[in-house]
Design a protein around this motif. Structure first.
Motif, PDB file in Angstrom:
ATOM      1  N   GLY A 108       1.017  -1.215   0.073  1.00 55.80           N
ATOM      2  CA  GLY A 108      -0.189  -0.416  -0.087  1.00 55.80           C
ATOM      3  C   GLY A 108       0.857   1.293   0.415  1.00 55.80           C
ATOM      4  N   ASP A 109       0.197   2.203  -0.294  1.00 57.53           N
ATOM      5  CA  ASP A 109       1.419   3.536   0.147  1.00 57.53           C
ATOM      6  C   ASP A 109       0.910   4.310   1.653  1.00 57.53           C
ATOM      7  N   LEU A 110       2.791   4.098   1.709  1.00 60.99           N
ATOM      8  CA  LEU A 110       2.919   3.652   3.028  1.00 60.99           C
ATOM      9  C   LEU A 110       2.487   5.671   3.367  1.00 60.99           C
ATOM     10  N   ASP A 111       2.597   6.182   2.623  1.00 60.06           N
ATOM     11  CA  ASP A 111       1.905   7.850   2.721  1.00 60.06           C
ATOM     12  C   ASP A 111      -0.368   8.532   2.996  1.00 60.06           C
ATOM     13  N   ASP A 112      -0.185   6.919   3.141  1.00 57.93           N
ATOM     14  CA  ASP A 112      -0.811   7.626   3.236  1.00 57.93           C
ATOM     15  C   ASP A 112      -1.445   6.489   4.281  1.00 57.93           C
ATOM     16  N   GLU A 113      -2.100   7.943   5.511  1.00 57.27           N
ATOM     17  CA  GLU A 113      -2.619   7.406   7.249  1.00 57.27           C
ATOM     18  C   GLU A 113      -3.501   6.520   6.884  1.00 57.27           C
ATOM     19  N   ASP A 114      -4.590   6.047   6.385  1.00 56.18           N
ATOM     20  CA  ASP A 114      -5.666   5.197   7.288  1.00 56.18           C
ATOM     21  C   ASP A 114      -4.762   3.786   6.915  1.00 56.18           C
ATOM     22  N   PHE A 115      -3.691   3.485   5.971  1.00 49.64           N
ATOM     23  CA  PHE A 115      -2.733   2.156   5.312  1.00 49.64           C
ATOM     24  C   PHE A 115      -1.110   2.427   6.359  1.00 49.64           C
ATOM     25  N   ALA A 116      -1.052   3.479   6.987  1.00 46.99           N
ATOM     26  CA  ALA A 116      -0.033   3.126   7.455  1.00 46.99           C
ATOM     27  C   ALA A 116      -0.235   3.409   8.939  1.00 46.99           C
ATOM     28  N   GLN A 117      -1.398   3.683   9.279  1.00 43.22           N
ATOM     29  CA  GLN A 117      -1.857   3.813  11.256  1.00 43.22           C
ATOM     30  C   GLN A 117      -1.302   2.464  11.796  1.00 43.22           C
ATOM     31  N   ASP A 118      -1.672   1.212  11.708  1.00 42.20           N
ATOM     32  CA  ASP A 118      -1.459   0.209  11.560  1.00 42.20           C
ATOM     33  C   ASP A 118      -0.046  -0.509  11.735  1.00 42.20           C
ATOM     34  N   LEU A 119       1.113  -0.080  10.153  1.00 44.97           N
ATOM     35  CA  LEU A 119       1.863  -0.522  10.512  1.00 44.97           C
ATOM     36  C   LEU A 119       3.233  -0.315  11.945  1.00 44.97           C
ATOM     37  N   ASP A 120       3.638  -0.865  11.905  1.00 42.80           N
ATOM     38  CA  ASP A 120       5.412  -0.784  12.912  1.00 42.80           C
ATOM     39  C   ASP A 120       6.488  -1.991  12.295  1.00 42.80           C
ATOM     40  N   VAL A 121       7.282  -1.694  12.382  1.00 49.20           N
ATOM     41  CA  VAL A 121       8.548  -1.990  12.022  1.00 49.20           C
ATOM     42  C   VAL A 121       8.332  -3.002  11.788  1.00 49.20           C
ATOM     43  N   PRO A 122       8.046  -4.607  12.976  1.00 46.78           N
ATOM     44  CA  PRO A 122       8.593  -5.925  12.384  1.00 46.78           C
ATOM     45  C   PRO A 122       6.696  -5.999  11.373  1.00 46.78           C
ATOM     46  N   ALA A 123       5.793  -5.881  11.394  1.00 45.28           N
ATOM     47  CA  ALA A 123       5.020  -5.702   9.925  1.00 45.28           C
ATOM     48  C   ALA A 123       5.913  -5.792   9.072  1.00 45.28           C
ATOM     49  N   LEU A 124       6.612  -4.652   8.658  1.00 46.83           N
ATOM     50  CA  LEU A 124       7.062  -4.425   7.494  1.00 46.83           C
ATOM     51  C   LEU A 124       8.282  -5.089   7.348  1.00 46.83           C
ATOM     52  N   MET A 125       8.788  -5.888   8.285  1.00 49.12           N
ATOM     53  CA  MET A 125      10.330  -6.568   7.689  1.00 49.12           C
ATOM     54  C   MET A 125       9.493  -7.825   7.620  1.00 49.12           C
ATOM     55  N   THR A 126       8.323  -8.300   8.152  1.00 44.16           N
ATOM     56  CA  THR A 126       8.269  -9.680   7.162  1.00 44.16           C
ATOM     57  C   THR A 126       8.082  -9.401   5.807  1.00 44.16           C
ATOM     58  N   THR A 127       6.696  -8.225   5.533  1.00 44.18           N
ATOM     59  CA  THR A 127       6.947  -8.150   3.882  1.00 44.18           C
ATOM     60  C   THR A 127       8.235  -7.112   3.705  1.00 44.18           C
ATOM     61  N   ALA A 128       9.212  -6.847   4.470  1.00 45.76           N
ATOM     62  CA  ALA A 128       9.609  -6.966   2.705  1.00 45.76           C
ATOM     63  C   ALA A 128      10.585  -8.772   2.742  1.00 45.76           C
ATOM     64  N   HIS A 129      10.301  -9.488   3.864  1.00 41.90           N
ATOM     65  CA  HIS A 129      10.942 -10.412   3.820  1.00 41.90           C
ATOM     66  C   HIS A 129      10.838 -11.369   2.784  1.00 41.90           C
ATOM     67  N   ASP A 130       8.870 -11.310   2.979  1.00 41.65           N
ATOM     68  CA  ASP A 130       8.148 -12.766   1.809  1.00 41.65           C
ATOM     69  C   ASP A 130       8.530 -11.450   0.487  1.00 41.65           C
ATOM     70  N   ARG A 131       8.540  -9.977   0.010  1.00 45.12           N
ATOM     71  CA  ARG A 131       8.884  -9.576  -1.255  1.00 45.12           C
ATOM     72  C   ARG A 131      10.560 -10.145  -1.581  1.00 45.12           C
ATOM     73  N   LEU A 132      11.186 -10.123  -0.295  1.00 43.60           N
ATOM     74  CA  LEU A 132      13.126 -10.183  -1.643  1.00 43.60           C
ATOM     75  C   LEU A 132      12.659 -11.735  -1.796  1.00 43.60           C
ATOM     76  N   ARG A 133      11.871 -12.878  -0.992  1.00 43.51           N
ATOM     77  CA  ARG A 133      11.911 -13.649  -1.153  1.00 43.51           C
ATOM     78  C   ARG A 133      11.900 -14.098  -2.410  1.00 43.51           C
ATOM     79  N   GLU A 134      11.057 -14.209  -3.050  1.00 43.45           N
ATOM     80  CA  GLU A 134      10.518 -14.138  -3.972  1.00 43.45           C
ATOM     81  C   GLU A 134      11.751 -13.909  -5.651  1.00 43.45           C
ATOM     82  N   HIS A 135      12.690 -13.168  -4.711  1.00 48.14           N
ATOM     83  CA  HIS A 135      13.441 -12.751  -5.834  1.00 48.14           C
ATOM     84  C   HIS A 135      14.792 -13.662  -5.609  1.00 48.14           C
ATOM     85  N   GLY A 136      14.684 -14.536  -4.428  1.00 45.32           N
ATOM     86  CA  GLY A 136      16.241 -15.131  -4.246  1.00 45.32           C
ATOM     87  C   GLY A 136      16.560 -14.452  -3.141  1.00 45.32           C
ATOM     88  N   TYR A 137      15.989 -13.456  -1.973  1.00 44.53           N
ATOM     89  CA  TYR A 137      17.461 -12.743  -1.012  1.00 44.53           C
ATOM     90  C   TYR A 137      16.272 -12.916   0.461  1.00 44.53           C
TER      91      TYR A 137
END
Length: 180
Positions: A108-137
């Motif tokens: 989602g758009d991290l600049d959108d307050e509605d989207f970003a209000q419930d995010l934290d570093v652990p949730a974002l780290m999980t997302t980054a991990h999942d997205r980068l695994r798709e590319h072999g990282y």
């Protein structure tokens, strides 16, 4: 006939082995893993780490070496952010992923307050991990023992080597899908 038995050996035997008594060599191997394909960056960071270590008397058994390493790789091959600083985490991961011309879809758009209000570093780290695994990282995070999140990215094919090496170094690491 040539001996090609090495082509058929068990893949576990192909994992690197590390000398438990050579701490700097293990740190070099870690830098090699977090700088895939970029020996020059690994060498620069290793030199910076050794320079920091030379500044004072340190024992390879202390934990200061890891903080010196964090400083040597920060925003180049690693990240360290405060537990609530999602902006710095996103910027750091985006910067690290850009080394391989990858962009993270954060969902989602991290600049959108509605989207970003419930995010934290652990949730974002999980997302980054999942997205980068798709590319072999794999996104890795290590236990800072405090209110910060720290880690690095390495090739997924090196996951077992990363776990073995970090075990020898005494660093508790987890994949980004399981943040501390």
């Amino acid at each position: 006939m040539p001996d090609n038995s090495a082509d058929y050996e068990d893949s576990d035997e192909l994992l690197p082995t590390f000398d438990e008594d050579d701490h700097p060599a293990r740190v070099w191997n870690l830098l090699w893993l977090v700088n895939p394909g970029d020996e020059e960056a690994a060498l620069q960071q290793f030199d910076a780490w050794r320079e920091a270590r030379a500044g004072a008397e340190h024992d390879s058994g202390d934990e200061q070496w890891l903080w010196d390493l964090k400083d040597a790789i920060d925003w180049r091959s690693g990240f360290y952010v405060d537990w609530k600083d999602i902006d710095s985490f996103v910027a750091a991961i985006d910067e690290l992923a850009a080394r391989w011309n990858l962009r993270i879809d954060w969902g989602g758009d991290l600049d959108d307050e509605d989207f970003a209000q419930d995010l934290d570093v652990p949730a974002l780290m999980t997302t980054a991990h999942d997205r980068l695994r798709e590319h072999g990282y794999t996104v890795w995070n290590w236990n800072t023992g405090g209110d910060g999140y720290a880690g690095w990215i390495a090739l997924s094919r090196d996951d077992e080597a990363m776990l073995a090496l970090c075990s020898l170094l005494g660093v508790e690491v987890r994949p980004g899908s399981d943040p501390f």
